[in-house]
Motif scaffolding. Structure first.
Motif, PDB file in Angstrom:
ATOM      1  N   MET A   1       0.846  -1.360  -0.303  1.00  0.00           N
ATOM      2  CA  MET A   1       0.160  -0.212  -0.267  1.00  0.00           C
ATOM      3  C   MET A   1       0.960   1.010   0.688  1.00  0.00           C
ATOM      4  SD  MET A   1      -3.526   0.306   2.012  1.00  0.00           S
ATOM      5  CE  MET A   1      -4.571  -0.053   1.323  1.00  0.00           C
ATOM      6  N   ALA A   2       0.555   2.451  -0.719  1.00  0.00           N
ATOM      7  CA  ALA A   2       0.736   3.809  -0.531  1.00  0.00           C
ATOM      8  C   ALA A   2       1.328   4.326   0.515  1.00  0.00           C
ATOM      9  CB  ALA A   2       0.895   4.450  -2.076  1.00  0.00           C
ATOM     10  N   LYS A   3       2.145   5.247   0.970  1.00  0.00           N
ATOM     11  CA  LYS A   3       1.965   5.922   2.170  1.00  0.00           C
ATOM     12  C   LYS A   3       1.549   7.144   1.838  1.00  0.00           C
ATOM     13  CE  LYS A   3       6.345   4.663   4.241  1.00  0.00           C
ATOM     14  NZ  LYS A   3       7.425   4.994   4.979  1.00  0.00           N
ATOM     15  N   THR A   4       0.977   7.646   2.558  1.00  0.00           N
ATOM     16  CA  THR A   4       0.180   9.504   2.402  1.00  0.00           C
ATOM     17  C   THR A   4       1.413   9.923   2.488  1.00  0.00           C
ATOM     18  OG1 THR A   4       0.271   9.843   4.769  1.00  0.00           O
ATOM     19  CG2 THR A   4      -1.579   8.690   3.441  1.00  0.00           C
ATOM     20  N   SER A   5       0.417  11.431   1.716  1.00  0.00           N
ATOM     21  CA  SER A   5       1.754  12.458   1.410  1.00  0.00           C
ATOM     22  C   SER A   5       2.216  13.583   2.979  1.00  0.00           C
ATOM     23  CB  SER A   5       1.239  13.614   0.411  1.00  0.00           C
ATOM     24  OG  SER A   5       0.157  14.155   0.997  1.00  0.00           O
ATOM     25  N   ARG A   6       1.356  12.726   3.750  1.00  0.00           N
ATOM     26  CA  ARG A   6       1.602  13.620   4.974  1.00  0.00           C
ATOM     27  C   ARG A   6       2.797  13.581   5.706  1.00  0.00           C
ATOM     28  NH1 ARG A   6      -2.194  12.226   9.609  1.00  0.00           N
ATOM     29  NH2 ARG A   6      -2.798  14.463   9.124  1.00  0.00           N
ATOM     30  N   PRO A   7       4.579  12.791   5.339  1.00  0.00           N
ATOM     31  CA  PRO A   7       5.911  12.857   5.807  1.00  0.00           C
ATOM     32  C   PRO A   7       5.986  14.584   4.937  1.00  0.00           C
ATOM     33  CG  PRO A   7       5.309  10.238   5.819  1.00  0.00           C
ATOM     34  CD  PRO A   7       4.324  11.689   5.241  1.00  0.00           C
ATOM     35  N   THR A   8       6.022  14.469   3.302  1.00  0.00           N
ATOM     36  CA  THR A   8       6.637  15.477   2.360  1.00  0.00           C
ATOM     37  C   THR A   8       5.474  16.409   3.826  1.00  0.00           C
ATOM     38  OG1 THR A   8       6.376  14.517   0.778  1.00  0.00           O
ATOM     39  CG2 THR A   8       6.306  17.192   0.261  1.00  0.00           C
ATOM     40  N   ALA A   9       4.871  16.859   3.889  1.00  0.00           N
ATOM     41  CA  ALA A   9       4.220  18.792   4.257  1.00  0.00           C
ATOM     42  C   ALA A   9       4.385  18.323   5.779  1.00  0.00           C
ATOM     43  CB  ALA A   9       2.592  17.795   4.375  1.00  0.00           C
ATOM     44  N   GLN A  10       5.118  18.255   6.680  1.00  0.00           N
ATOM     45  CA  GLN A  10       5.169  17.881   7.478  1.00  0.00           C
ATOM     46  C   GLN A  10       6.879  18.102   7.667  1.00  0.00           C
ATOM     47  OE1 GLN A  10       5.002  13.886   9.913  1.00  0.00           O
ATOM     48  NE2 GLN A  10       3.088  14.646  10.235  1.00  0.00           N
ATOM     49  N   LYS A  11       7.896  17.944   6.500  1.00  0.00           N
ATOM     50  CA  LYS A  11       9.113  17.885   6.187  1.00  0.00           C
ATOM     51  C   LYS A  11       9.232  19.917   5.661  1.00  0.00           C
ATOM     52  CE  LYS A  11      11.081  13.939   5.193  1.00  0.00           C
ATOM     53  NZ  LYS A  11      11.828  13.253   3.501  1.00  0.00           N
ATOM     54  N   ARG A  12       8.013  19.780   4.525  1.00  0.00           N
ATOM     55  CA  ARG A  12       8.075  21.443   4.134  1.00  0.00           C
ATOM     56  C   ARG A  12       8.062  22.307   5.495  1.00  0.00           C
ATOM     57  NH1 ARG A  12       3.864  20.184  -0.904  1.00  0.00           N
ATOM     58  NH2 ARG A  12       5.533  19.419  -2.181  1.00  0.00           N
ATOM     59  N   ALA A  13       6.459  22.035   6.683  1.00  0.00           N
ATOM     60  CA  ALA A  13       5.734  23.165   7.601  1.00  0.00           C
ATOM     61  C   ALA A  13       7.658  22.717   8.224  1.00  0.00           C
ATOM     62  CB  ALA A  13       4.759  22.170   8.395  1.00  0.00           C
ATOM     63  N   LYS A  14       7.800  21.898   8.653  1.00  0.00           N
ATOM     64  CA  LYS A  14       9.386  21.559   9.913  1.00  0.00           C
ATOM     65  C   LYS A  14       9.958  22.595   8.563  1.00  0.00           C
ATOM     66  CE  LYS A  14      12.803  18.811  11.494  1.00  0.00           C
ATOM     67  NZ  LYS A  14      13.038  17.734  12.481  1.00  0.00           N
ATOM     68  N   GLU A  15      10.862  22.678   7.717  1.00  0.00           N
ATOM     69  CA  GLU A  15      11.707  23.632   7.221  1.00  0.00           C
ATOM     70  C   GLU A  15      11.156  24.860   7.077  1.00  0.00           C
ATOM     71  OE1 GLU A  15      15.014  24.436   5.559  1.00  0.00           O
ATOM     72  OE2 GLU A  15      14.980  22.834   6.223  1.00  0.00           O
ATOM     73  N   ARG A  16      10.018  25.356   7.245  1.00  0.00           N
ATOM     74  CA  ARG A  16       9.157  26.200   7.212  1.00  0.00           C
ATOM     75  C   ARG A  16       9.953  27.080   7.872  1.00  0.00           C
ATOM     76  NH1 ARG A  16       3.850  26.008   5.417  1.00  0.00           N
ATOM     77  NH2 ARG A  16       4.739  25.259   3.436  1.00  0.00           N
ATOM     78  N   ALA A  17       9.232  26.490   9.084  1.00  0.00           N
ATOM     79  CA  ALA A  17       9.823  26.943  11.129  1.00  0.00           C
ATOM     80  C   ALA A  17      10.843  27.061  10.909  1.00  0.00           C
ATOM     81  CB  ALA A  17       8.927  25.962  12.045  1.00  0.00           C
ATOM     82  N   ARG A  18      12.026  26.448  10.529  1.00  0.00           N
ATOM     83  CA  ARG A  18      13.593  26.719  10.195  1.00  0.00           C
ATOM     84  C   ARG A  18      14.230  27.602  10.794  1.00  0.00           C
ATOM     85  NH1 ARG A  18      17.612  26.121   8.387  1.00  0.00           N
ATOM     86  NH2 ARG A  18      16.963  25.366   6.480  1.00  0.00           N
ATOM     87  N   GLN A  19      13.359  28.029   8.982  1.00  0.00           N
ATOM     88  CA  GLN A  19      14.121  29.513   8.414  1.00  0.00           C
ATOM     89  C   GLN A  19      12.871  30.311   8.831  1.00  0.00           C
ATOM     90  OE1 GLN A  19      12.309  28.704   4.104  1.00  0.00           O
ATOM     91  NE2 GLN A  19      13.780  27.383   3.736  1.00  0.00           N
ATOM     92  N   GLU A  20      11.686  30.257   9.407  1.00  0.00           N
ATOM     93  CA  GLU A  20      11.314  31.405  10.272  1.00  0.00           C
ATOM     94  C   GLU A  20      12.167  31.483  11.447  1.00  0.00           C
ATOM     95  OE1 GLU A  20       7.085  31.006  10.642  1.00  0.00           O
ATOM     96  OE2 GLU A  20       6.158  31.435   8.675  1.00  0.00           O
TER      97      GLU A  20
END
Length: 75
Positions: A1-20
């Motif tokens: 079964m395929a994984k959801t795209s949730r980890p990618t979205a979490q990574k983006r949010a985490k990276e955005r928070a790090r940049q801020e």
């Protein structure tokens, strides 16, 4: 079964928070640097704690004068 795209979205949010956070840190650094520059001593001013002190040995205080002067005061 395929994984959801949730980890990618979490990574983006985490990276955005790090940049801020990095931007906020840089802003604090600049503010601190400006505050230190504006409150520093101007050219020609001397620090009150070290005013009048010159390099090398300092003169002795009056109460540490030669013994002959102290002996004369006692007589």
């Amino acid at each position: 079964m395929a994984k959801t795209s949730r980890p990618t979205a979490q990574k983006r949010a985490k990276e955005r928070a790090r940049q801020e956070k990095q931007q906020q840190k840089e802003a604090r650094r600049l503010e601190s640097k400006e505050r230190k520059a504006s409150s520093g001593l101007k050219s020609g001013e001397e620090d009150a704690d070290i005013a009048g002190i010159r390099p090398g040995p300092q003169p002795l205080p009056a109460e540490w004068g030669p013994m002959s002067e102290i002996d004369e005061d006692k007589n």
